[in-house]
Design a protein around this motif. Structure first.
Motif, PDB file in Angstrom:
ATOM      1  N   GLN A 164       0.831  -1.196   0.000  1.00  0.00           N
ATOM      2  CA  GLN A 164       0.000   0.000   0.000  1.00  0.00           C
ATOM      3  C   GLN A 164       0.870   1.252   0.000  1.00  0.00           C
ATOM      4  N   GLU A 165       1.926   1.234   0.808  1.00  0.00           N
ATOM      5  CA  GLU A 165       2.867   2.370   0.808  1.00  0.00           C
ATOM      6  C   GLU A 165       3.509   2.535  -0.574  1.00  0.00           C
ATOM      7  N   TYR A 166       3.852   1.408  -1.143  1.00  0.00           N
ATOM      8  CA  TYR A 166       4.465   1.418  -2.473  1.00  0.00           C
ATOM      9  C   TYR A 166       3.516   2.003  -3.508  1.00  0.00           C
ATOM     10  N   ALA A 167       2.262   1.523  -3.475  1.00  0.00           N
ATOM     11  CA  ALA A 167       1.270   1.966  -4.458  1.00  0.00           C
ATOM     12  C   ALA A 167       0.996   3.458  -4.316  1.00  0.00           C
ATOM     13  N   ARG A 168       0.928   3.902  -3.074  1.00  0.00           N
ATOM     14  CA  ARG A 168       0.683   5.322  -2.833  1.00  0.00           C
ATOM     15  C   ARG A 168       1.819   6.168  -3.410  1.00  0.00           C
ATOM     16  N   ALA A 169       3.059   5.711  -3.154  1.00  0.00           N
ATOM     17  CA  ALA A 169       4.222   6.460  -3.653  1.00  0.00           C
ATOM     18  C   ALA A 169       4.223   6.509  -5.175  1.00  0.00           C
ATOM     19  N   SER A 170       3.959   5.370  -5.795  1.00  0.00           N
ATOM     20  CA  SER A 170       3.958   5.340  -7.259  1.00  0.00           C
ATOM     21  C   SER A 170       2.847   6.214  -7.818  1.00  0.00           C
ATOM     22  N   ALA A 171       1.672   6.106  -7.220  1.00  0.00           N
ATOM     23  CA  ALA A 171       0.547   6.915  -7.694  1.00  0.00           C
ATOM     24  C   ALA A 171       0.830   8.400  -7.516  1.00  0.00           C
ATOM     25  N   SER A 172       1.514   8.750  -6.444  1.00  0.00           N
ATOM     26  CA  SER A 172       1.747  10.168  -6.165  1.00  0.00           C
ATOM     27  C   SER A 172       2.566  10.846  -7.261  1.00  0.00           C
ATOM     28  N   VAL A 173       3.313  10.063  -8.023  1.00  0.00           N
ATOM     29  CA  VAL A 173       4.070  10.655  -9.136  1.00  0.00           C
ATOM     30  C   VAL A 173       3.453  10.279 -10.478  1.00  0.00           C
ATOM     31  N   GLY A 174       2.271   9.689 -10.440  1.00  0.00           N
ATOM     32  CA  GLY A 174       1.539   9.492 -11.692  1.00  0.00           C
ATOM     33  C   GLY A 174       1.718   8.149 -12.354  1.00  0.00           C
ATOM     34  N   LEU A 175       2.393   7.215 -11.690  1.00  0.00           N
ATOM     35  CA  LEU A 175       2.543   5.892 -12.297  1.00  0.00           C
ATOM     36  C   LEU A 175       1.230   5.130 -12.200  1.00  0.00           C
ATOM     37  N   ASN A 176       0.996   4.252 -13.183  1.00  0.00           N
ATOM     38  CA  ASN A 176      -0.275   3.525 -13.148  1.00  0.00           C
ATOM     39  C   ASN A 176      -0.151   2.049 -13.495  1.00  0.00           C
ATOM     40  N   GLY A 177       1.093   1.526 -13.450  1.00  0.00           N
ATOM     41  CA  GLY A 177       1.215   0.100 -13.722  1.00  0.00           C
ATOM     42  C   GLY A 177       2.476  -0.470 -13.081  1.00  0.00           C
ATOM     43  N   SER A 178       2.369  -1.749 -12.688  1.00  0.00           N
ATOM     44  CA  SER A 178       3.525  -2.432 -12.123  1.00  0.00           C
ATOM     45  C   SER A 178       3.574  -3.845 -12.671  1.00  0.00           C
ATOM     46  N   SER A 179       4.704  -4.176 -13.260  1.00  0.00           N
ATOM     47  CA  SER A 179       4.934  -5.567 -13.619  1.00  0.00           C
ATOM     48  C   SER A 179       5.758  -6.144 -12.475  1.00  0.00           C
ATOM     49  N   VAL A 180       5.195  -7.135 -11.792  1.00  0.00           N
ATOM     50  CA  VAL A 180       5.695  -7.445 -10.448  1.00  0.00           C
ATOM     51  C   VAL A 180       6.677  -8.610 -10.383  1.00  0.00           C
ATOM     52  N   ASN A 181       7.095  -9.133 -11.541  1.00  0.00           N
ATOM     53  CA  ASN A 181       8.133 -10.180 -11.482  1.00  0.00           C
ATOM     54  C   ASN A 181       9.138  -9.997 -12.615  1.00  0.00           C
ATOM     55  N   ASN A 182      10.276 -10.620 -12.435  1.00  0.00           N
ATOM     56  CA  ASN A 182      11.431 -10.440 -13.316  1.00  0.00           C
ATOM     57  C   ASN A 182      11.115 -10.806 -14.773  1.00  0.00           C
ATOM     58  N   VAL A 183      11.685 -10.052 -15.702  1.00  0.00           N
ATOM     59  CA  VAL A 183      11.534 -10.375 -17.127  1.00  0.00           C
ATOM     60  C   VAL A 183      12.235 -11.687 -17.462  1.00  0.00           C
ATOM     61  N   ASN A 184      13.268 -12.032 -16.710  1.00  0.00           N
ATOM     62  CA  ASN A 184      13.797 -13.396 -16.784  1.00  0.00           C
ATOM     63  C   ASN A 184      12.859 -14.219 -15.913  1.00  0.00           C
ATOM     64  N   ALA A 185      11.733 -14.594 -16.506  1.00  0.00           N
ATOM     65  CA  ALA A 185      10.580 -15.007 -15.696  1.00  0.00           C
ATOM     66  C   ALA A 185      10.598 -16.499 -15.387  1.00  0.00           C
TER      67      ALA A 185
END
Lengths: 697, 697
Positions: A164-185
């Motif tokens: 929740q802290e993370y989401a708030r911080a990201s939203a506060s600067v206008g981010l709207n998406g998170s890919s939550v695992n490594n691209v070397n998946a």
């Protein structure tokens, strides 16, 4: 007596560290000024918007702020209008972003006049290179905030609080998406129990307007589904992906889509089955399309056979321009090689005219001193975004070529590889938080200047803290802290380029962690394009990679007039000189110096710049809390040591070829070359606080 | 192609290292100019004198040089006269020294006018702290040149060759004695087989006028002889020593005598049996007297109980002034503590008026950066010798108080703790050879200036080498090599004081090897007088050891006006300030700076000085052979790194107490204090060539 003194001293430090560990990022204002908020309805996102206003309002007491959702021609996507009466937007997210903008303006002493602000990109993502086992690839701030282990997938209250802290911080600067695992998946991310955790993440991120995405392994049908092939045109494979997609959307109805690293650095992909990038991407795109999902397909591909790695993404992707579905976005790293301290922009930008293309930049400092070096990356991204591709005439900047201003892309997007971790600072270095901040701000508005971003971030992060314990914020604070700190940030990336890889040098780091210098690295057993020798090509005749028409002709991938400009050393910008040219050591630079002398001057300047940062920083003591002051002071020491290591290693190594003295007025090396070749710079100076910069959460 | 280049490159290096490894010291002139030598007779010493003339003559071709042995009132001891016709002396040694002086003058472009030169001291000794197992205590140039192991005592041809080179080098600077084993002596050196080896050494040293001495363990009668006691007044003990003395003189008729470290740092001594230093020394002195031998009895004594270690030698020895036999010499370290970068002179000098007293200085750099730092010690010894004790009025310098000018000593002597080892450079650092050279020259003439010694040594060591491969010696060579190299040497000791222990600080090194900084060192388990805390006494009130009348009153051991001068911070020389005073951090220095700021400025200056040495040295490339140039260049790098470590460690440690900022204009620390406290500075930067600087012989 002496012992007692010590005890008190250390107690003081411990208590104080708890008081200010940087975890609050730039979201520090706890205002007691009452405000009345009128919201059109209750909803998770709007409730958060109201809460932000109530806890952060520092305008006139008892003002009324009206939140209005309505269509407005001037407001696009998640954009907003703020004015004296409140915030207007056409989406709930827009309201939230407008509220954060309103509060930011209050807290940074900017006027709150009538302002309309629309996002430059529709999709503004963080890419987390977080593994399911909890490690973070190229993460320098502790373990993953999303994953603890493949067998520890239950969502805890602590998880939710942190997300929740993370989401708030990201939203506060206008981010709207998170890919939550490594691209070397790992294929395991698509298992039921892992997807349950992803749903848990999505549920916490959603109220801040953050959409959840996943990186997928192209071999998942075989490795997880037990099929015999992962051929994207095989009906069984398609069926498998279809079922998996359905399963995901059942859990997360607003799931954003897939991020794919395919046929790159050992990752599986459609080419393994004789298919193309388009075949692979389109198959997945068709499956997510009904749900409104997208596929971000990375163009970071290269094979050891081609003579110039910098040419390869262009060669491999250009033939498929126009062949991708409209919900596929080709995700292109800023430069043609790999997140080096400085690269020219990737020639794919602007060149793929019939395909959605999105920039990928790296927030985590894989090649820029990890979380030990203060390097404000905003200036690097600003340089990228403002680079003119000339693809549709002058002014066809990378920004305009990717944000829909020039091409009629169905989707516009930008991604930044995150620098978050469990370290209480989030990012390992207090100033690395600024890179997360800056990426969000530029993703929202790709015309912002780094100067403005730094100014905002410094005020938000340091002015609203430790009140009563430091010198009061005001004209003196601005003169003695804000101005020099901002200057340091704005100069920091150029300093890193100077002490690491000036004049267009690139990829000359140590194989141990992409951290220290390793211009000598080139074992016979290694892939040539993974060695330093391949990139600097130093010999007694000169130095640099010849990418001119008489070399690998990589210059021709750029639109005129760039191709000609880059092709001629006389017109090639000097900061790209050795990227495009192999030049003799006595080549005459614009300064009048020889190339060798100029190289020496740059390396030395980098060291001097960091030393000056140290001096300036020490002058700022008392203007911010002692805890963050000391932490940054210590990091700057490490950076100064490392800068010396870089300078000495590169100059002494290249001097073997140049056979010229280091200019007499410059400070001499203090390390011997054979010593530097024997150590592992990453760990050489390591100390406990480097490994765990601040208490881990 | 690149591989071939490398091979040639490295081959070149290897060949060249063999060509110039520094082993020839300052004895390089191979002249082909014919000379006729007339010698009064054949003898081992005179034959060597003739040989030196024949191989080193660079005067007029076919000159005749006459060597004359005769009594002459103006020639004392081993003194000589040189003039146009040759060398006159009253001893064979005198002839040899005269020949070396004549050749030195030729080779250093000094006029060979009529000159009489007499030695300042009769006995001019090197003390080798070499153990029978082949190790060397505080030796930083490889293993012992004298010993290989207690079971490997046979004398080989290689031994004899090396000892002969050693003896020639020592004789060339006027030395005439060598104590060939460690003062922390093994009783085994007195065993028959070990003595046979000592005889072997003496036989090789004798033809160069070098007398052989031994350090003896005071417990030898018990530990080697099997007696029940080593009480010096016990008849059986005396008998044992008498027999041993006879045995030695039978082997070595010109044996010089004994060197004794007794009741010091755990070594046995007469006090173990309730006897005095005089009892112990006199017993041995009586036994060697019939053979013309002497006993050098060290005054380096201190116990953990006394409140100020600096006072102890004086307290323990002054009561026995006049109680020693006339063939006992009390050997006193230059300062009252222990070979620190700077100490005031020991108050015993000049104070013992009825006893022969000799200075002991340390050529090996135990506390001065080992063989890694370029520190020319001549200036330190010059400072000692010129220090005025005022014991017999103004002008009672340490030199005049010990060389017989003031007191009617039966014996005058001086000793230097050698820096020799099997390293092909002899001394580990090419410039450390200059300390061996300088000690010999000052022992011969304690009025020489360091400037003259450095000038001689540089010309002899570098001008006569690698001819044809470097720029020709001449006016340009002097301007660009000799002058700056000399300047560096003359400044080097002050630089080391600055970056290690300025303003009278002392004994604040790391316990790991007396090498790096350790101002924090003070575990409860340690003897207080072996800790740093005991010596710097830093606290929030100030820093320094209060030895004034209101402190330990060590000042009163000095003759007036020194006692009063040292007692008052206003008149105490600032380079001894914290030796004698505990002063507040804001104490106003003569410069106008606070004590804290002045301390910072000194540490910083030390770092800057070494960096300037580096710059200057790099400018000298081409004026000397590449091998020694590179070796010294590498050593200077290490010194610059170490200077930074010293500065950072001391300033950051003391800053905890001073609670004041490092002056803003100074370069900031690059190490964190806790990092420096965790590392072992000795090994932290170690690399192969530090451990074996050049090929071991």
């Amino acid at each position: 007596m002496k012992m007692i003194f010590f005890s008190i001293f250390f107690l003081f430090i411990i208590l104080d560290l708890k008081a200010e560990d940087g975890h609050e990022l730039w979201l520090r204002k706890k205002s007691a000024v009452p405000v009345k908020v009128v919201s059109p309805k209750k909803s998770a996102i709007l409730n958060n918007a109201v809460k932000e206003l109530q806890q952060g309002w520092s305008g006139k007491a008892n003002s009324t702020v009206k939140l209005t959702i309505k269509k407005d021609k001037s407001i696009k996507d998640d954009g907003f209008r703020i004015d004296g009466s409140g915030v207007t937007a056409s989406t709930e997210r827009g309201i939230l972003y407008g509220v954060f903008e309103l509060l930011r303006r209050q807290q940074t002493n900017q006027p709150v006049t009538s302002v309309v602000s629309n996002p430059s990109y529709q999709h503004r993502l963080l890419n987390h290179w977080d593994n399911l086992n909890g490690s973070v690839e190229q993460g320098f701030a502790g373990r993953s905030i999303f994953w603890r282990g493949e067998n520890d997938l239950a969502v805890t209250e602590n998880d939710r609080k942190l997300w929740q802290e993370y989401a708030r911080a990201s939203a506060s600067v206008g981010l709207n998406g998170s890919s939550v695992n490594n691209v070397n998946a790992s294929p395991l991310v698509l298992k039921e129990d892992a997807l349950a955790r992803v749903k848990g993440i999505a549920d916490v991120l959603r109220p801040y307007g953050i959409t959840t995405y996943l990186s997928v392994n192209f071999s998942s049908p075989v490795r997880l589904g037990g099929l015999k092939t992962s051929d994207p045109l095989d009906p069984e494979v398609i069926k498998w992906w279809q079922a998996k997609t359905k399963e995901i959307y059942a859990l997360i109805p607003d799931f954003g889509g897939f991020l794919v690293k395919a046929n790159s650095e050992g990752q599986p992909g459609p080419q393994d089955f004789g298919r193309t990038h388009a075949d692979g991407a389109n198959m997945l795109a068709d499956l997510v399309k009904p749900y409104g999902g997208i596929v971000m397909w990375r163009a970071f591909v290269y094979s050891p056979t081609e003579k110039d790695r910098a040419r390869q993404a262009y060669l491999e992707f250009m033939p498929f321009d126009g062949k991708f579905r409209d919900n596929v976005i080709i995700q292109v790293k800023n430069g043609p090689v790999d997140f080096q301290p400085r690269e020219p922009f990737s020639p794919l930008f602007g060149a793929m005219k019939k395909t959605s293309v999105m920039p990928e930049v790296q927030i985590t400092q894989e090649y820029l001193g990890r979380s030990n070096h203060l390097v404000f990356l905003s200036t690097m991204w600003e340089e990228l975004l403002k680079s003119d591709t000339y693809q549709e005439g002058p002014g066809s900047t990378v920004a305009r070529s990717t944000d829909g201003s020039i091409y009629n892309q169905k989707h516009t997007a930008i991604a930044g590889v995150a620098n978050t971790g469990l370290d209480s600072t989030w990012s390992g270095h207090h100033f690395a938080q600024a890179n997360w901040y800056a990426f969000g701000r530029l993703a929202w508005n790709n015309k912002l200047t780094s100067e403005q971003i730094a100014d905002e971030w410094l005020r938000l992060t340091f002015a609203n803290s430790a009140e009563g314990k430091t010198k009061a914020v005001g004209e003196e604070w601005e003169r003695n802290f804000l101005v020099p700190a901002k200057q340091m940030m704005l100069e920091s990336r150029e300093a890193a380029v100077n002490y690491m890889m000036p004049l267009g040098l690139h990829h000359i780091f140590s194989p141990f962690g992409h951290y220290g210098p390793g211009p000598w690295y080139g074992p016979k057993s290694a892939r040539p394009d993974w060695t330093s020798l391949y990139y600097h090509q130093a010999d007694t005749a000169g130095i640099g990679f010849d990418r001119t028409k008489s070399g690998t002709n990589a210059v021709s991938q750029y639109h005129e007039p760039l191709a000609s400009q880059f092709n001629d050393p006389a017109t090639c910008p000097e900061n790209y000189l050795l990227w495009f040219h192999h030049l003799p050591w006595d080549y005459k630079m614009k300064s009048g110096h020889t190339l060798w002398d100029e190289l020496c001057l740059h390396y030395d300047k980098g060291v001097q710049q960091v030393r000056q940062f140290q001096k300036n920083w020490d002058q700022m003591q008392g203007y911010i809390d002692e805890e963050r002051f000391s932490h940054v002071q210590s990091k700057l020491r490490r950076q100064a040591k490392d800068a010396q290591v870089w300078k000495d290693a590169c100059l002494l190594y290249f001097q073997q070829f140049s056979r010229r003295p280091i200019p007499a007025e410059l400070e001499r090396p203090v390390y011997d070359l054979d010593f530097l070749q024997a150590i592992r710079p990453l760990t050489f100076f390591d100390q406990p606080q480097d490994r765990a910069a601040t208490p881990q959460r």
